[in-house]
Structure formats: C-alpha cells, structure tokens
Design a protein around this motif. Structure first.
Motif, PDB file in Angstrom:
ATOM      1  N   MET A  32       0.805  -1.125   0.035  1.00 17.02           N
ATOM      2  CA  MET A  32       0.009   0.171   0.126  1.00 17.02           C
ATOM      3  C   MET A  32       0.593   1.335   0.009  1.00 17.02           C
ATOM      4  SD  MET A  32      -3.112   0.756  -0.129  1.00 17.02           S
ATOM      5  CE  MET A  32      -4.223   2.415   0.052  1.00 17.02           C
ATOM      6  N   ASN A  33       2.059   1.288   0.742  1.00 16.37           N
ATOM      7  CA  ASN A  33       2.645   2.377   0.891  1.00 16.37           C
ATOM      8  C   ASN A  33       3.269   2.883  -0.613  1.00 16.37           C
ATOM      9  OD1 ASN A  33       4.444  -0.103   1.105  1.00 16.37           O
ATOM     10  ND2 ASN A  33       6.340   1.094   1.337  1.00 16.37           N
ATOM     11  N   LEU A  34       3.555   1.710  -1.488  1.00 12.63           N
ATOM     12  CA  LEU A  34       4.022   1.882  -2.788  1.00 12.63           C
ATOM     13  C   LEU A  34       3.086   2.428  -3.591  1.00 12.63           C
ATOM     14  CD1 LEU A  34       6.112  -1.149  -3.648  1.00 12.63           C
ATOM     15  CD2 LEU A  34       7.156   1.248  -2.935  1.00 12.63           C
ATOM     16  N   VAL A  35       1.752   2.231  -3.236  1.00 13.98           N
ATOM     17  CA  VAL A  35       0.741   2.636  -3.950  1.00 13.98           C
ATOM     18  C   VAL A  35       0.531   4.238  -3.780  1.00 13.98           C
ATOM     19  CG1 VAL A  35      -1.863   2.696  -4.271  1.00 13.98           C
ATOM     20  CG2 VAL A  35      -0.512   0.596  -4.348  1.00 13.98           C
ATOM     21  N   LEU A  36       0.862   4.612  -2.637  1.00 14.88           N
ATOM     22  CA  LEU A  36       0.637   5.871  -2.080  1.00 14.88           C
ATOM     23  C   LEU A  36       2.173   6.859  -2.410  1.00 14.88           C
ATOM     24  CD1 LEU A  36      -0.629   5.530   1.390  1.00 14.88           C
ATOM     25  CD2 LEU A  36      -1.888   6.480  -0.513  1.00 14.88           C
ATOM     26  N   GLY A  37       2.977   6.127  -3.059  1.00 12.09           N
ATOM     27  CA  GLY A  37       4.182   6.902  -3.624  1.00 12.09           C
ATOM     28  C   GLY A  37       5.352   6.773  -2.561  1.00 12.09           C
ATOM     29  N   ILE A  38       5.028   6.199  -1.510  1.00  6.95           N
ATOM     30  CA  ILE A  38       6.246   5.965  -0.262  1.00  6.95           C
ATOM     31  C   ILE A  38       7.145   4.889  -0.446  1.00  6.95           C
ATOM     32  CG2 ILE A  38       6.540   5.905   2.230  1.00  6.95           C
ATOM     33  CD1 ILE A  38       3.574   6.855   2.496  1.00  6.95           C
ATOM     34  N   PRO A  39       8.470   5.048  -0.927  1.00  9.35           N
ATOM     35  CA  PRO A  39       9.366   3.929  -0.904  1.00  9.35           C
ATOM     36  C   PRO A  39       9.398   3.122   0.350  1.00  9.35           C
ATOM     37  CG  PRO A  39      10.564   6.137  -1.398  1.00  9.35           C
ATOM     38  CD  PRO A  39       9.131   6.293  -0.755  1.00  9.35           C
ATOM     39  N   ASP A  40       9.839   1.760   0.241  1.00  8.17           N
ATOM     40  CA  ASP A  40       9.793   0.907   1.404  1.00  8.17           C
ATOM     41  C   ASP A  40      10.641   1.296   2.574  1.00  8.17           C
ATOM     42  OD1 ASP A  40       7.876  -0.932   0.234  1.00  8.17           O
ATOM     43  OD2 ASP A  40       9.472  -2.097  -0.791  1.00  8.17           O
ATOM     44  N   GLU A  41      11.727   1.943   1.999  1.00  7.15           N
ATOM     45  CA  GLU A  41      12.987   2.363   3.160  1.00  7.15           C
ATOM     46  C   GLU A  41      12.405   3.651   3.879  1.00  7.15           C
ATOM     47  OE1 GLU A  41      13.371   2.127  -0.092  1.00  7.15           O
ATOM     48  OE2 GLU A  41      14.993   0.347  -0.513  1.00  7.15           O
ATOM     49  N   ALA A  42      11.830   4.335   3.293  1.00  9.94           N
ATOM     50  CA  ALA A  42      11.118   5.551   4.068  1.00  9.94           C
ATOM     51  C   ALA A  42      10.122   4.990   4.850  1.00  9.94           C
ATOM     52  CB  ALA A  42      10.632   6.755   3.071  1.00  9.94           C
ATOM     53  N   PHE A  43       9.286   4.010   4.314  1.00  6.40           N
ATOM     54  CA  PHE A  43       8.149   3.568   5.095  1.00  6.40           C
ATOM     55  C   PHE A  43       8.600   2.715   6.564  1.00  6.40           C
ATOM     56  CE2 PHE A  43       5.107   0.290   6.350  1.00  6.40           C
ATOM     57  CZ  PHE A  43       3.934   0.944   6.494  1.00  6.40           C
ATOM     58  N   VAL A  44       9.709   2.026   6.390  1.00  9.29           N
ATOM     59  CA  VAL A  44      10.339   1.524   7.400  1.00  9.29           C
ATOM     60  C   VAL A  44      10.755   2.212   8.283  1.00  9.29           C
ATOM     61  CG1 VAL A  44      11.920  -0.376   8.078  1.00  9.29           C
ATOM     62  CG2 VAL A  44      10.487  -0.712   5.988  1.00  9.29           C
ATOM     63  N   LEU A  45      11.609   3.118   7.908  1.00 11.73           N
ATOM     64  CA  LEU A  45      11.933   4.075   8.935  1.00 11.73           C
ATOM     65  C   LEU A  45      10.982   5.007   9.341  1.00 11.73           C
ATOM     66  CD1 LEU A  45      14.631   5.428  10.010  1.00 11.73           C
ATOM     67  CD2 LEU A  45      14.789   7.059   7.939  1.00 11.73           C
ATOM     68  N   GLY A  46      10.160   5.371   8.791  1.00 12.04           N
ATOM     69  CA  GLY A  46       9.069   6.384   9.433  1.00 12.04           C
ATOM     70  C   GLY A  46       8.232   5.604  10.374  1.00 12.04           C
ATOM     71  N   ASP A  47       8.022   4.513  10.178  1.00  7.44           N
ATOM     72  CA  ASP A  47       7.033   3.399  11.084  1.00  7.44           C
ATOM     73  C   ASP A  47       7.865   3.393  12.323  1.00  7.44           C
ATOM     74  OD1 ASP A  47       5.110   1.660  11.563  1.00  7.44           O
ATOM     75  OD2 ASP A  47       6.404  -0.029  11.597  1.00  7.44           O
ATOM     76  N   ASP A  48       9.429   3.196  12.132  1.00  2.00           N
ATOM     77  CA  ASP A  48      10.221   2.910  13.408  1.00  2.00           C
ATOM     78  C   ASP A  48      10.177   4.408  14.288  1.00  2.00           C
ATOM     79  OD1 ASP A  48      11.916   1.561  15.147  1.00  2.00           O
ATOM     80  OD2 ASP A  48      13.464   2.493  14.292  1.00  2.00           O
ATOM     81  N   VAL A  49      10.186   5.320  13.682  1.00  5.60           N
ATOM     82  CA  VAL A  49      10.281   6.724  14.231  1.00  5.60           C
ATOM     83  C   VAL A  49       8.994   6.883  14.912  1.00  5.60           C
ATOM     84  CG1 VAL A  49      10.652   9.085  13.678  1.00  5.60           C
ATOM     85  CG2 VAL A  49      12.230   7.736  12.840  1.00  5.60           C
ATOM     86  N   ILE A  50       8.165   6.814  14.143  1.00  2.29           N
ATOM     87  CA  ILE A  50       6.708   7.129  14.697  1.00  2.29           C
ATOM     88  C   ILE A  50       6.315   6.183  16.007  1.00  2.29           C
ATOM     89  CG2 ILE A  50       4.078   6.593  14.374  1.00  2.29           C
ATOM     90  CD1 ILE A  50       4.837   7.678  11.384  1.00  2.29           C
ATOM     91  N   GLN A  51       6.681   4.758  15.987  1.00  7.77           N
ATOM     92  CA  GLN A  51       6.643   3.983  17.166  1.00  7.77           C
ATOM     93  C   GLN A  51       7.419   4.331  18.115  1.00  7.77           C
ATOM     94  OE1 GLN A  51       7.291  -0.101  15.721  1.00  7.77           O
ATOM     95  NE2 GLN A  51       5.143  -0.379  15.019  1.00  7.77           N
ATOM     96  N   THR A  52       8.524   4.715  17.962  1.00  5.79           N
ATOM     97  CA  THR A  52       9.678   5.094  19.152  1.00  5.79           C
ATOM     98  C   THR A  52       8.977   6.369  19.801  1.00  5.79           C
ATOM     99  OG1 THR A  52      11.438   4.331  17.966  1.00  5.79           O
ATOM    100  CG2 THR A  52      11.888   5.851  19.790  1.00  5.79           C
ATOM    101  N   VAL A  53       8.665   7.567  18.786  1.00  2.00           N
ATOM    102  CA  VAL A  53       7.817   8.670  19.660  1.00  2.00           C
ATOM    103  C   VAL A  53       6.915   8.244  20.255  1.00  2.00           C
ATOM    104  CG1 VAL A  53       7.058  10.591  19.062  1.00  2.00           C
ATOM    105  CG2 VAL A  53       9.159  10.303  17.831  1.00  2.00           C
ATOM    106  N   ALA A  54       5.875   7.395  19.698  1.00  2.00           N
ATOM    107  CA  ALA A  54       4.483   7.030  20.272  1.00  2.00           C
ATOM    108  C   ALA A  54       4.817   6.498  21.715  1.00  2.00           C
ATOM    109  CB  ALA A  54       3.730   6.462  19.744  1.00  2.00           C
ATOM    110  N   GLY A  55       5.864   5.507  21.772  1.00  2.00           N
ATOM    111  CA  GLY A  55       6.214   4.869  22.997  1.00  2.00           C
ATOM    112  C   GLY A  55       6.659   5.610  24.084  1.00  2.00           C
TER     113      GLY A  55
END
Length: 122
Positions: free
Chosen positions: A1-24
């Motif tokens: 789904m991230n590729l459909v939205l134009g978000i590369p896999d690398e950016a998606f994984v990094l963003g997900d990790d950052v978001i989870q860390t900040v939320a935690g």
C-alpha cells in the motif's frame, strides 16, 4: 500500500520505526509525571533510572512472553490458523494492569500537606 501512495519501502520502514519510538516515549510520559509528583525530593534521578530499568525489563519480558505465546498457539510463518486467538490474547493482556490502578497513590505526603495549607496547588 505504501508503494501505491508513492512512499518507498525504506522511507516507510524508517518512518514507522520513528513513529513507534516517539509514540512509545509519549506513552511513558504519564508514568514519569506521576512518579515525579509522588517521589520524595532529591531522589528524582534515581527514580527515573529505576523506572527506565523497569520499562526496559518489561519490554524484554513482553517480547519473551510473546514468543512463548506464539509457540503455544502454534503460529508459524506458514500456519496462521490460531493467529486471531493469539492476537486477542495479546491485546487483552495489555489491559491487565488496569486492575492494579487502585494501588497507585493520588499524591505524596508533601503535596497533601501543601494542599491543606493552601500554599501550593497542583
């Protein structure tokens, strides 16, 4: 789904990790604020270090317990038959600490004394 939205896999994984860390970290703020309010003056740093150790240990225990539950429910990379039950058990177990909320003190003795005299309000 991230590729459909134009978000590369690398950016998606990094963003997900950052978001989870900040939320935690934001999720830990109420615990740290409560601890700062009820701890005696002068031991705040020790209490913070202790809380961080407990939070890190609990993360390790949660990961370990999750792997044990995954094994007990026989969920593997090729067999997802019990995944729904495993997910339900894991999510419901996150609510178990709510039963212990009655053990949390409302205020420290110093705050109660200050509130009674009207000198300091929280």
């Amino acid at each position: 789904m991230n590729l459909v939205l134009g978000i590369p896999d690398e950016a998606f994984v990094l963003g997900d990790d950052v978001i989870q860390t900040v939320a935690g970290e934001l999720a830990h703020m109420p615990i740290l604020v409560l601890a700062a309010r009820i701890c005696p003056p002068g031991v705040e740093a020790t209490l913070f270090a202790f809380l961080m150790a407990v939070l890190n240990l609990s993360g390790f225990c949660a990961t370990f317990l999750g792997s044990i539950l995954t094994d007990l429910f026989h969920v593997t990379e090729s067999d997802f038959q019990n995944l729904a039950v495993l997910t339900l058990v894991c999510n419901v177990s996150g609510l178990l600490p709510l039963a212990l909320l009655g053990l949390v003190p409302e205020a420290s003795a110093g705050e109660e004394a200050s509130d009674a005299s009207g000198a300091r309000r929280a």
